[in-house]
Design a protein around this motif. Structure first.
Motif, short mmCIF file in Angstrom:
data_model
loop_
_atom_site.label_atom_id
_atom_site.label_comp_id
_atom_site.label_asym_id
_atom_site.label_seq_id
_atom_site.Cartn_x
_atom_site.Cartn_y
_atom_site.Cartn_z
N PHE A 1 38.01 46.30 46.20
CA PHE A 1 36.89 45.39 46.41
C PHE A 1 36.73 44.93 47.86
O PHE A 1 35.67 44.43 48.24
CB PHE A 1 37.09 44.12 45.56
CG PHE A 1 37.01 44.33 44.08
CD1 PHE A 1 35.82 44.72 43.49
CD2 PHE A 1 38.11 44.09 43.26
CE1 PHE A 1 35.74 44.88 42.11
CE2 PHE A 1 38.03 44.25 41.89
CZ PHE A 1 36.84 44.64 41.30
N GLU B 1 44.96 44.62 40.14
CA GLU B 1 43.55 44.76 39.75
C GLU B 1 42.89 45.97 40.43
O GLU B 1 41.92 45.83 41.17
CB GLU B 1 42.78 43.47 40.10
CG GLU B 1 41.59 43.27 39.20
CD GLU B 1 40.84 41.95 39.44
OE1 GLU B 1 40.87 41.41 40.55
OE2 GLU B 1 40.21 41.47 38.48
N SER C 1 31.60 42.27 44.20
CA SER C 1 32.51 43.16 43.45
C SER C 1 32.02 44.61 43.51
O SER C 1 31.65 45.20 42.48
CB SER C 1 32.69 42.70 41.99
OG SER C 1 33.70 41.73 41.93
N ASN D 1 38.26 28.77 37.90
CA ASN D 1 37.52 30.02 37.99
C ASN D 1 37.38 30.63 36.61
O ASN D 1 38.37 30.84 35.91
CB ASN D 1 38.25 31.02 38.89
CG ASN D 1 37.56 32.37 38.89
OD1 ASN D 1 36.45 32.49 39.39
ND2 ASN D 1 38.21 33.38 38.33
N TRP E 1 29.44 44.53 36.63
CA TRP E 1 29.05 43.12 36.59
C TRP E 1 28.62 42.59 37.96
O TRP E 1 28.09 41.51 38.06
CB TRP E 1 30.21 42.26 36.07
CG TRP E 1 31.48 42.48 36.86
CD1 TRP E 1 31.92 41.73 37.90
CD2 TRP E 1 32.43 43.53 36.67
NE1 TRP E 1 33.10 42.24 38.38
CE2 TRP E 1 33.44 43.34 37.65
CE3 TRP E 1 32.54 44.60 35.78
CZ2 TRP E 1 34.54 44.20 37.76
CZ3 TRP E 1 33.64 45.45 35.90
CH2 TRP E 1 34.61 45.25 36.87
N ASN F 1 29.53 32.54 39.39
CA ASN F 1 30.19 33.82 39.62
C ASN F 1 29.23 34.90 39.10
O ASN F 1 28.94 34.93 37.89
CB ASN F 1 31.52 33.91 38.87
CG ASN F 1 32.66 33.26 39.64
OD1 ASN F 1 32.43 32.48 40.56
ND2 ASN F 1 33.88 33.58 39.26
C1 GAL Z 1 35.88 38.06 38.71
C2 GAL Z 1 37.14 37.26 38.87
C3 GAL Z 1 37.97 37.77 40.02
C4 GAL Z 1 38.09 39.26 39.95
C5 GAL Z 1 36.73 39.86 40.00
C6 GAL Z 1 36.72 41.36 40.04
O1 GAL Z 1 35.36 37.94 37.45
O2 GAL Z 1 36.82 35.93 39.11
O3 GAL Z 1 39.23 37.18 39.97
O4 GAL Z 1 38.74 39.61 38.80
O5 GAL Z 1 36.04 39.43 38.85
O6 GAL Z 1 35.43 41.81 40.04
#
Ligand code: GAL
Length: 948
Positions: free
Chosen positions: A585, A572, A514, A435, A541, A489
């Protein structure tokens, strides 16, 4: 046990029987029971939080001694005194037991991690000599080292892979007890999410015949051949026997009803301490397909036999299904296009951290299925084995992801372990090697990926490989060129561009969305870290749930979506920091209570029934006459809103964006009526409630299996005097439990809460909390949970714990203080000085030994046997005893220069002496005098026993 099951004799017999083998096999059939035992090793561990530094190694004697096999120091030592350690059962996550601390890592949920030690004692009956004994840990977070009897037997550099450790050579049998020690370093982190710490998955002891089927050694993955199917099965056989062995593998396929529908056999020859593979291909007519609606599961039974009977057997689950990723039309299951309606999830749950019981996993996956999810990405690591069994059984597709992007041998082994373990699961459709790796768009990244993909292909050619990339897709040399399916992603803007440039390469979103949401909150209040539920809080993002899905839904060439995330997780806490401690999230919160995103996706994804959900709640005292934003998630084309029966709005529904209204607030009952062509399809309602008057407990299931494993989440809520739910209640609640089980954790889904996960108290958060209760092993009868809160009526619920046969387990053994590491003086003519010791640095004049230390008749007659030993606190209270099981000859026993006693009868026999209280570390000298013509020495074990 089988006749002639051990020793060389067996192989001689085998050789002479070789010609008659097939006949003998047919004649004896399957009359012998298999010898494999898979025993839970969860119970009986001792735990110490914090490191135990081994003593500094100084001086020649200690340096020389500590460098030897079996001489690990500190808490890894066999005789380490763990008498004050905490006793617990696995799975265990120590981080979730700890406090919140702003000084700790936000990404890991602001809780201390640290270092911890586990120890366990293990008895193995003498009758097991010759069997193959494997110690299995399903996962330990994060870095770990394992010792058996002071010998380091495993080092592992990931918190997500299992390890299967052959401990046969290190074992002691019979009265002697083995020591397993595990040091866990969780200061090391592998992720930017909550990882927990400790032995957080199950541990097992697997006992098999010396000639046996290897762990994860059966590979069976059906292949469609036109109208028929082939089931190639390979069975890896390994042997710890002393000689070569001829055997046969019989493979049968059992249909979902357990009927045998195909069978085949293959011979296998395996040399001692070697491995060999038997291959059988079964032809299968018209199997029931594994589909998401009816995931028909077959079983492949592999039985290993020799001329004497069954040696081993393994049964794995399989399913008949085809899969394909198409560059233009996305994913196909059984020849039919199927959009992946996926979510990514981490592995922690409210109350229990990462030590999640299988039944709670089942609850989580059922909740996802109810949301309309058909695919799960276990981010960013291998899930527990039982989770994939559940996915097979429930009909969920899995993107199975490797943790560490690294093709060097240690790390490559993590990847190959994953593929070997998981390649029989019909649910697994896609391997992911990483990832979001910064090297993804470079030549180095490409070369690393190429090697990892090649290893996967050696083990499984039926599933494509992807990598979840967040950049680098268009670099001259990049990882999309090494994988089958390009994984995106985010970057929805790049879907079309990539597809145009690479029209032959399938692609999927591996992560999207996200967006933030607080369950049950309808006003964003950034100051207090609250984000509303109307799906208008995307990350910078990402995109809203609706926007992300639209970009995917509208493009047939994008195989599907993996929403970040299906469920909240600790750590997180983006977009916030302290005091927020878990994520925003999830489409569901940490308890798996749905947020509005759950209903929005359900409306997107569920086609076979009406979905209709109206938010917010209707308790807005003080906002009378002011407009309240009302959102309806539905798969119906039109919605009418009624307030106390009067129409207050009606509109068409956009199947992706859903529909919102502004409704001036007045207390009452707000109803959404789903319509198609003017016809009512169904209703959902919210109603203004009074103050909370009573608690309600709602278990997810009414009964539990009394196996000590089964657990059920119980929802705690509040209703008013008329029985209407109070969605705004935040009452403190206290729990009491009695009967055949206990509480293993509590939660409420509030990402800003610092209330304890363990214990008997939790507040409702926006109307809900969760208590997880688990049965006791061998439990039976009612399990009564009571909830109370000041000023309201309490609630009681009874869960019925049903008696079940206890799962086979290794009982915990008590420590066995055997004195080892003996030095033996050369024979002496005169009675030696009782304090006699080897000269400094002399490792050779005196011998080395362990009982039985028996000297053949000799002269001169005296010898000194000398050992140093630690005395555990529970044997050092003046009531401990020093036991010599058998001394041949006369003997005098001296401890630290003080004579403890003697044996005056020269005939072989035991000697028992009281061990006075004293230093924890002692030196023992035993002077043995032989009788002319008789053997002499310390023949039996020397043991320190506690008072009985
Ligand atoms: C992505 C990542 C995830 C999480 C997510 C949060 O970039 O793969 O693990 O951090 O962002 O938005």
């Amino acid at each position: 046990m089988k006749p002639n099951a051990t020793g060389a004799g067996r192989h001689q017999i085998l050789r002479s029987l070789a010609a008659a083998f097939v006949v003998a096999f047919v004649a004896t059939g399957a009359a012998f029971a298999g010898t494999r035992e898979r025993l839970s090793l969860d119970a009986g561990w001792l735990f110490h939080l914090g490191d135990v530094a081994p003593p500094a190694v100084k001086g020649h004697g200690m340096s020389y001694g500590s460098a030897k096999a079996g001489s690990a120091g500190g808490a890894a030592a066999t005789d380490y005194d763990d008498s004050d350690w905490r006793r617990l059962a696995l799975p265990h996550d120590w981080v979730v037991e700890g406090p919140f601390d702003p000084g700790e890592n936000a990404s890991q949920g602001y809780r201390p991690r640290g270092i911890g030690w586990y120890r366990r004692y293990l008895g193995v009956p003498a009758s097991e000599r010759g069997r193959h004994i494997e110690l299995q840990f399903d996962a330990i977070a994060t870095l770990s080292q394992v010792w058996v009897n002071g010998i380091v037997v495993n080092r592992n550099w990931s918190g997500y892979n299992g390890r299967n450790i052959d401990i046969t050579p290190y074992l002691r049998y019979g009265e002697d007890v083995n020591t397993i020690a595990v040091r866990v370093d969780a200061d090391a982190q592998e992720g930017w999410w909550y990882e927990g710490a400790g032995i957080y998955r199950h541990a097992w002891l697997v006992k098999r015949d010396a000639v046996h089927i290897a762990t994860d050694g059966v590979h069976a993955d059906p292949v469609r051949q036109g109208e028929r199917w082939a089931l190639p099965v390979s069975v890896d056989v390994e042997s710890s026997a002393k000689a070569a062995h001829d055997a046969e593998v019989e493979v049968s396929l059992l249909d979902p009803a357990g009927r045998e529908v195909a069978k085949g056999r293959a011979p296998v020859h395996v040399d001692g301490l070697d491995a060999a593979t038997a291959r059988v291909e079964l032809a299968v007519g018209k199997p029931a397909l594994w589909t998401l609606q009816q995931p028909a599961l077959y079983h492949v039974r592999c039985v290993l036999r020799d001329g004497h009977g069954e040696l081993d057997r393994v049964e794995v689950q399989t399913g008949f299904r085809t899969l394909r990723f198409d560059a233009d039309r996305g994913f196909f299951l059984n020849g039919q296009a199927l959009k992946l309606q996926g979510v990514a999830i981490h592995q922690d749950h409210a109350g229990v951290g990462v030590a999640v019981p299988e039944s709670i996993w089942e609850f989580r996956l059922r909740q996802l299925k109810a949301m309309g999810v058909n695919a799960v990405r276990f981010a960013h690591n291998a899930p527990a084995a039982e989770v994939l069994d559940l996915a097979d059984r429930l009909g969920l597709l899995v993107m199975d992801e490797n943790r560490n992007f690294n093709p060097s041998p240690d790390y490559m082994q993590q990847l190959t372990w994953l593929v070997r373990r998981d390649r029989n699961h019909p649910s697994v459709i896609l391997w992911s090697i990483f990832n979001e790796e910064p090297l993804q768009g470079s030549e180095v990244g490409y070369e690393m990926a190429r090697r990892m993909v090649a290893e996967v292909k050696k083990l499984d050619t039926t599933r494509p490989v992807t990598a979840a990339m967040h950049d680098g897709l268009f670099g001259d040399v990049n990882v999309t060129q090494a994988v089958d399916v390009a994984g995106f992603n985010y970057q929805p803007w790049a879907y079309d561009r990539f597809h145009k440039l690479h029209p032959a390469q399938p692609l999927t979103s591996t992560e999207d969305t996200s967006a933030y949401m607080t369950r049950g909150a309808y006003d964003s209040d950034r100051e207090h870290h609250v984000l509303d539920s109307y799906d208008d809080e995307p990350s910078e993002w990402g995109a809203t749930h609706r926007k992300a899905w639209r970009a995917i839904a509208e493009r047939p060439f994008v195989a599907g979506s993996f929403v970040w995330t299906g469920l909240d997780y600790r750590g997180e806490p983006t977009p916030f920091e302290w005091p927020s401690a878990s994520s925003f999230f999830g489409a569901m919160d940490l308890c798996a209570f749905p947020k509005m995103a759950f209903w929005i996706h359900q409306a997107h994804w569920v086609k076979d029934r009406l979905v209709l959900k109206l938010v917010p709640h209707w308790n807005w005292a003080g906002r009378e006459g002011k407009p309240i934003r009302v959102m309806v998630a539905t798969n119906a084309p039109r919605v009418r809103l009624l307030l106390d029966g009067q129409p207050v709005g009606e509109a068409d529904v956009d199947p992706i964006d859903m529909v919102t209204f502004q409704v001036p607030y007045a207390p009452g009952r707000l109803e959404a009526v789903a319509l198609r062509d003017g016809k009512e399809l169904g209703r959902d309602a919210v109603e203004t409630s009074g103050a909370a008057a009573r608690l309600v407990l709602t278990p997810d299931r009414a009964a539990l299996a009394g196996d000590g494993l089964d657990a059920v989440p119980v929802t705690v809520s509040a209703v008013d005097a008329q029985g209407r739910p109070v969605a705004t209640a935040n009452l403190p609640v206290h729990f009491e439990i009695e009967g055949a089980g206990g509480i293993i954790g509590v939660g409420n889904g509030d990402p800003n809460s610092h209330e304890a996960d363990k214990g008997n108290d939790r507040s409702l958060f926006n109307g809900l909390a969760q208590v997880i209760v688990q049965s006791r092993r061998a439990g039976q009868g009612p399990l009564t949970l009571r909830a109370t809160s000041p000023g309201v009526q309490g609630a009681v619920v009874v869960v019925d714990v049903k008696a079940v046969a206890p799962p086979p387990a290794v009982p915990a053994a008590e420590p066995f203080s055997r004195i080892g590491g003996w030095r033996i003086a050369p024979a002496q003519a005169e009675r030696p000085d009782p304090g006699m010791a080897p000269s400094y640095g002399d490792m050779n004049t005196w011998g080395w030994g362990e009982p039985p230390m028996k000297q053949e008749p000799e002269t001169p007659p005296w010898r000194v046997y000398r050992a140093s030993f630690g005395v555990r606190a529970d044997r050092n209270d003046g009531r401990g005893r020093l036991l010599f099981r058998e001394i041949a000859g006369r003997a005098q026993v001296w401890v630290d220069g003080v004579k403890l006693g003697e044996k005056t009868d020269p005939a072989p026999g035991p000697l028992t002496l009281a061990l006075p209280k004293g230093a924890a570390w002692r030196t023992l000298n035993v002077l043995v005098q032989s009788q002319p013509g008789q053997p002499s020495g310390l023949v039996g074990r020397v043991v320190v026993e506690p008072a009985r």
